[in-house]
Write an enzyme that holds these catalytic residues in place. Structure first.
Site, PDB file in Angstrom:
ATOM      1  N   SER A  97      18.258 -11.316  18.985  1.00  0.00           N
ATOM      2  CA  SER A  97      19.421 -11.666  19.800  1.00  0.00           C
ATOM      3  C   SER A  97      18.993 -12.398  21.072  1.00  0.00           C
ATOM      4  O   SER A  97      18.387 -13.458  21.008  1.00  0.00           O
ATOM      5  CB  SER A  97      20.228 -10.398  20.087  1.00  0.00           C
ATOM      6  OG  SER A  97      21.509 -10.704  20.548  1.00  0.00           O
ATOM      7  N   ASP A 227      27.143 -11.171  10.654  1.00  0.00           N
ATOM      8  CA  ASP A 227      26.825 -10.918  12.056  1.00  0.00           C
ATOM      9  C   ASP A 227      28.059 -11.257  12.882  1.00  0.00           C
ATOM     10  O   ASP A 227      28.437 -12.421  13.007  1.00  0.00           O
ATOM     11  CB  ASP A 227      25.633 -11.787  12.477  1.00  0.00           C
ATOM     12  CG  ASP A 227      25.098 -11.450  13.854  1.00  0.00           C
ATOM     13  OD1 ASP A 227      25.904 -11.045  14.716  1.00  0.00           O
ATOM     14  OD2 ASP A 227      23.887 -11.616  14.077  1.00  0.00           O
ATOM     15  N   HIS A 256      24.610  -7.685  12.931  1.00  0.00           N
ATOM     16  CA  HIS A 256      23.782  -8.244  13.998  1.00  0.00           C
ATOM     17  C   HIS A 256      22.460  -7.505  14.129  1.00  0.00           C
ATOM     18  O   HIS A 256      21.464  -8.079  14.554  1.00  0.00           O
ATOM     19  CB  HIS A 256      24.552  -8.178  15.325  1.00  0.00           C
ATOM     20  CG  HIS A 256      23.848  -8.823  16.466  1.00  0.00           C
ATOM     21  ND1 HIS A 256      23.387 -10.125  16.426  1.00  0.00           N
ATOM     22  CD2 HIS A 256      23.527  -8.356  17.711  1.00  0.00           C
ATOM     23  CE1 HIS A 256      22.804 -10.435  17.567  1.00  0.00           C
ATOM     24  NE2 HIS A 256      22.869  -9.373  18.363  1.00  0.00           N
TER      25      HIS A 256
END
Length: 276
Positions: A97, A227, A256
């Site tokens: 991320s 995601d 995610h």
């Protein structure tokens, strides 16, 4: 616990596990978490004989809660200091991320002389924000709502995120892990309010396009096609195409947080890529 005193006096916490003489794998965590989010991957690779290193970015976890410097360029300069301090060479970098943005900017800004491969997992590059040129991105109003939720009740917001889209626990038939939710909340609440708030803009509005184009080493991109935080069409698919040596693996139905949910598969993919 090991700390590195940075150029501005801030203390950067880091973990250095496994074989001290083994090949090095570094980990960069996502928002608003800490190095603890990587514990299953770090333990797995350390057991395989690797030296695994992960830090808490400034303002996060056990590192100093600085008022300023909560941005990607400061974060990558901190990481460069850690690489120099530990004399990290020939490493594999892994980022999730916002941490995938950290890895990308690090390689784009500081080069690949100390790194041989990289892995981006559910990573934000090239750009999360929806613009005229990035129609697949997320509208700014979504990130504004994050900031509003933090102002109103950060503790509740930091329960809502892991209870829903982060792990995909809001999908029908998905088994929810109360432990994962609590662990996420604990990490998030240990991050300073200012840092977490500033980083919403940093992870959503930073454009990593040119950084991706500069990276001349093999990069594995792992991304779930469900995601809900960093949609694959705006991130993983584009990043893989921009990377000169990018390879994309899509996790069908993956959230995610595939490294937290699809643990065995991600660990195997990491090990296979490192060994290849």
């Amino acid at each position: 616990m090991p700390y590195l005193k940075l150029r501005d006096g801030a203390q950067l916490f880091y973990k250095d596990w496994g074989n001290p003489n083994g090949e090095i794998v570094t980990f960069s965590h996502g928002w608003p978490l800490s190095s603890d989010n990587w514990e299953t991957q770090m333990f797995f690779l350390a057991e395989q004989g690797y030296r695994v290193i992960a830090h808490d970015r400034r303002g996060h976890g056990r590192s100093t809660q600085t008022w300023d410097g909560n941005n990607i360029n400061s974060f990558t300069n901190d990481l460069q200091e850690l690489f120099e301090h530990l004399d990290i060479r020939n490493a594999v970098m892994v980022g999730h991320s916002h941490g995938g943005g950290e890895v990308t900017r690090f390689l784009g800004k500081h080069g690949t002389s100390r790194v041989k491969k990289a892995v981006l997992i559910g990573a934000v590059p090239p750009l999360m924000l929806k613009t005229a040129e990035n129609a697949e991105g997320t509208d700014k109003s979504v990130f504004d709502s994050f900031r509003q939720a933090m102002h109103k009740d950060r503790a509740q917001f930091f329960l809502d995120v892991p209870s829903g889209p982060f792990f995909g626990f809001n999908r029908p038939g998905v088994q929810k892990s109360e432990g994962q939710i609590r662990h996420w909340w604990q990490q998030g609440m240990n991050t300073s309010f200012k840092t977490a708030y500033d980083c919403i803009r940093d992870f959503s509005e930073t454009d990593f396009t040119e950084d991706l184009k500069k990276i001349d080493i093999p990069v594995l991109v792992l991304h779930g096609d469900d995601d809900q935080v960093v949609p694959i069409e705006a991130a993983g698919r584009k990043a893989a195409k921009l990377l000169p040596k990018g390879e994309l693996k899509v996790y069908p139905g993956g959230s995610h947080a595939i490294h937290n949910i699809n643990v065995d598969e991600v660990n195997k993919d990491l090990l296979d890529f490192i060994r290849s």
